[in-house]
Every structure is written in structure tokens, then in C-alpha cells.
Design an enzyme around this catalytic site. Structure first.
Site, mmCIF file in Angstrom:
data_model
loop_
_atom_site.group_PDB
_atom_site.id
_atom_site.type_symbol
_atom_site.label_atom_id
_atom_site.label_comp_id
_atom_site.label_asym_id
_atom_site.label_seq_id
_atom_site.Cartn_x
_atom_site.Cartn_y
_atom_site.Cartn_z
ATOM 1 N N SER A 1 0.818 -1.207 0.000
ATOM 2 C CA SER A 1 0.000 0.000 0.000
ATOM 3 C C SER A 1 0.854 1.260 0.000
ATOM 4 C CB SER A 1 -0.884 -0.009 1.254
ATOM 5 O OG SER A 1 -1.425 1.276 1.502
ATOM 6 N N TYR B 1 -2.045 -0.014 10.207
ATOM 7 C CA TYR B 1 -2.241 -0.605 8.870
ATOM 8 C C TYR B 1 -0.974 -0.453 8.033
ATOM 9 C CZ TYR B 1 -3.812 -1.195 4.064
ATOM 10 O OH TYR B 1 -3.917 -1.600 2.750
#
Length: 322
Positions: free
Chosen positions: A129, A154
Site C-alpha cells: 500500500s 495498517y
């Protein structure tokens, strides 16, 4: 490629995974899909995502959680390669429940890699990501930039995944491409994500709630372009034994939150009605992908503009709401 090639896709019922699974089947692959229907959002949406492939003769579905090991005995037949998309997603919820993100995104990824090593499966594409870049002061974000300051659980679990895949590459000569996705949007987008939420609010004539002043920006990338990039990365690991790469997949044209919302109102023919709220912790100021490496190694060339992608998303949303 020959039709016997088998790909294991984790997270096959999700937003990106379901589009990818359809494309792999269209290209003649046999696909083994794993998904646990994580309750982060409604199971019925993910079942809908899979509705086009469930009856396909070359698709084998396993409902399981990669945190456990029970899925491993359910994998039927040889596996040639793995595309690992499954993850607990969402920056804000990772701040509220970091342990769950460590379990799925780190422990689950290690379980998968250990299984691959045991089975002699040597080709992996891993979904990372753009959040690993944190509030990187330099733009555009390049794969060579330091990523040692994640600003959400995350983000750090995604960076940990990249380091884990390097470990398996180094020790067992696994061929790996880690893809850093930049703000993916399009049909089937998760309901917690901004574009999906905004479209629902505008359709219902509710004010759009915007965190901050609207000056944060994102490199919105259409899901079809992302899937094309994943398929190219999958071809790349097949053609390059013992390779390890980290590659950005983005649109390379950041758009401010204010512009995004204005475009949605314009496409939906409604008068803007925006409520400004304080900024949220863990959100990055901007994302901006340098895609030179993706272009060089994968011939990656995003083709769908933000406006066109939003038009397609709105049409999908309206058709679903009928």
C-alpha cells in the site's frame, strides 16, 4: 501461457480481488480463491462480488482465514503462483484495533509464505500500500524513498509484509513483486471508503462530511488499471526467477479532496452541500505515485481518468440501487 496454470488468490471476494479473479479466469488460468468474508463490511456485498465466478469450472473457492492453517488442506491440485491481496484494511480502524491487523496482515502473510515454501511454490505478487510512505515530504513517492515512519498500524503491517516477502526471497529464492497500490476506486469499492460514502450521501441528499479543509490529496487509481498492473506483475515474476521488486501502482496525478467532491456533485447533477469536520489521526496529507518503475518493468500505463472512473462507479452504484 497454458490453461493448466493455477493461481491462488487470497482475498478473492474483496473489491480488488474479485475483479482480479474474473480477469485471471478470462485469461484461462485455474483460480483457487480464499476469502474469510471479514465482517469489516457486509458479507452479502462480497458474495455479490463473487457471483460472476462461483459457477466457473476453473474456479475453486475456499472460505477460510489465512490467520489459521485449516485452509491449507483444502487447496486442491498444484499451485503455480500466489497473488496475496487478503488483508485487514482501513487506516482508521487499524488505530482502534491494531492487534487484529498484526494477526491478519503479518501472521497471516507469514502462514501463507511458509505454506508456499513447503509446497515449493516460488512465485508471489503481494498487495502492499502507498500508506507505507507515511507523510513523505518528497513527491512523487518513489520506491527508493525511506519508509521507516509509518503513521498507522495498517501502514506498518503492510511494510512488515514487504520485509517478510524479502526474507522468503532471500532464504528460498522466491520470486516476489510487492505492489504498492495508490487509493484504488471503482465498481465494488468498499463501503467505508470515501468515494462510496460520498456517492451514497449525495444520492440521499445528505451533506457530505469532509475531514479537514479539503486540501489533502490522493492519487486515485481506477481498479481496472490496478488489475492490469497486477496481471503484468504476475507475468513478470513468472518470467524472472529469483527476482524481488517493490513497484508503485498509481495514477501519478493527485487530486484534492475538494476537487473529488466537486466532481462527484457535478457528475450526479446535485448542488454541493459539504460539512467540514476536523482532520482524522493517521490520515496522510497526500499520496502521489512515481510510476516510472512500473512503466519500465511492467509496461504499466493507467488509462482511466478520475472523472471517467467516477462516472463508471456512479453508474454501477445506481444500477445496484434499483
Amino acid at each position: 501461457m497454458h490453461t493448466a496454470s493455477s493461481v491462488l488468490v487470497t482475498g478473492c471476494a474483496g473489491f480488488i480481488g474479485s475483479h482480479l479473479t474474473e480477469q485471471l479466469l478470462q485469461r484461462g488460468y485455474r483460480v483457487i480463491g480464499i476469502d474469510n468474508f471479514d465482517p469489516f463490511y457486509d458479507r452479502t456485498l462480497k458474495e455479490e462480488n463473487l457471483s460472476n465466478v462461483l459457477g466457473h469450472g476453473q474456479f475453486h473457492f475456499i472460505e477460510a482465514d489465512i490467520q489459521g492453517l485449516d485452509w491449507q488442506s483444502q487447496v486442491v491440485g498444484p499451485v503455480d503462483s500466489v497473488i496475496h491481496i487478503a488483508a485487514k484494511a482501513g487506516v482508521r480502524s487499524s488505530i482502534e484495533a491494531p492487534a487484529a491487523y498484526v494477526q491478519t496482515n503479518i501472521v497471516g502473510t507469514n502462514n501463507l509464505l511458509a505454506w508456499m515454501q513447503g509446497q515449493g511454490v516460488g512465485k508471489l505478487v503481494f498487495a502492499s500500500s502507498s500508506s507505507v510512505y507515511g507523510n513523505n515530504p518528497k513527491v512523487p513517492f518513489s520506491e527508493n524513498d525511506a519508509v521507516e515512519q509509518p503513521i498507522s498500524p495498517y501502514a506498518f503491517t503492510k511494510r512488515a509484509g514487504e520485509l517478510l516477502t524479502y526474507n522468503y526471497h532471500h532464504l528460498y529464492q522466491m520470486s516476489v513483486v510487492n505492489l504498492r497500490f495508490f487509493t484504488v476506486f471503482g465498481e465494488r469499492q468498499r463501503p467505508d471508503l470515501a468515494i462510496n460514502k460520498f456517492v451514497r450521501m449525495i444520492a440521499a441528499d445528505q451533506p457530505v462530511t469532509m475531514y479537514g479543509t479539503g486540501d489533502t490529496s490522493r492519487d486515485y487509481t481506477y481498479v481496472g488499471d490496478i488489475v492490469t498492473g497486477i496481471l503484468a506483475a504476475h507475468d513478470y515474476v513468472a518470467a524472472h526467477p529469483n527476482t524481488y521488486e517493490i513497484i508503485n501502482l498509481g495514477n501519478s496525478s493527485p487530486v484534492s479532496l475538494q476537487t473529488l467532491v466537486d466532481t462527484l456533485y457535478d457528475l450526479m447533477g446535485k448542488t454541493p452541500n459539504i460539512e467540514y469536520l476536523p482532520k482524522q489521526p493517521g490520515d496522510v496529507e497526500r499520496t502521489f505515485a512515481d510510476v516510472a518503475k512500473a512503466t519500465r518493468l511492467l509496461q504499466y500505463q493507467p488509462t482511466v481518468s478520475l472523472r471517467e472512473g467516477l462516472r463508471r462507479f456512479i453508474a454501477w452504484h445506481e444500477a445496484k440501487s434499483l
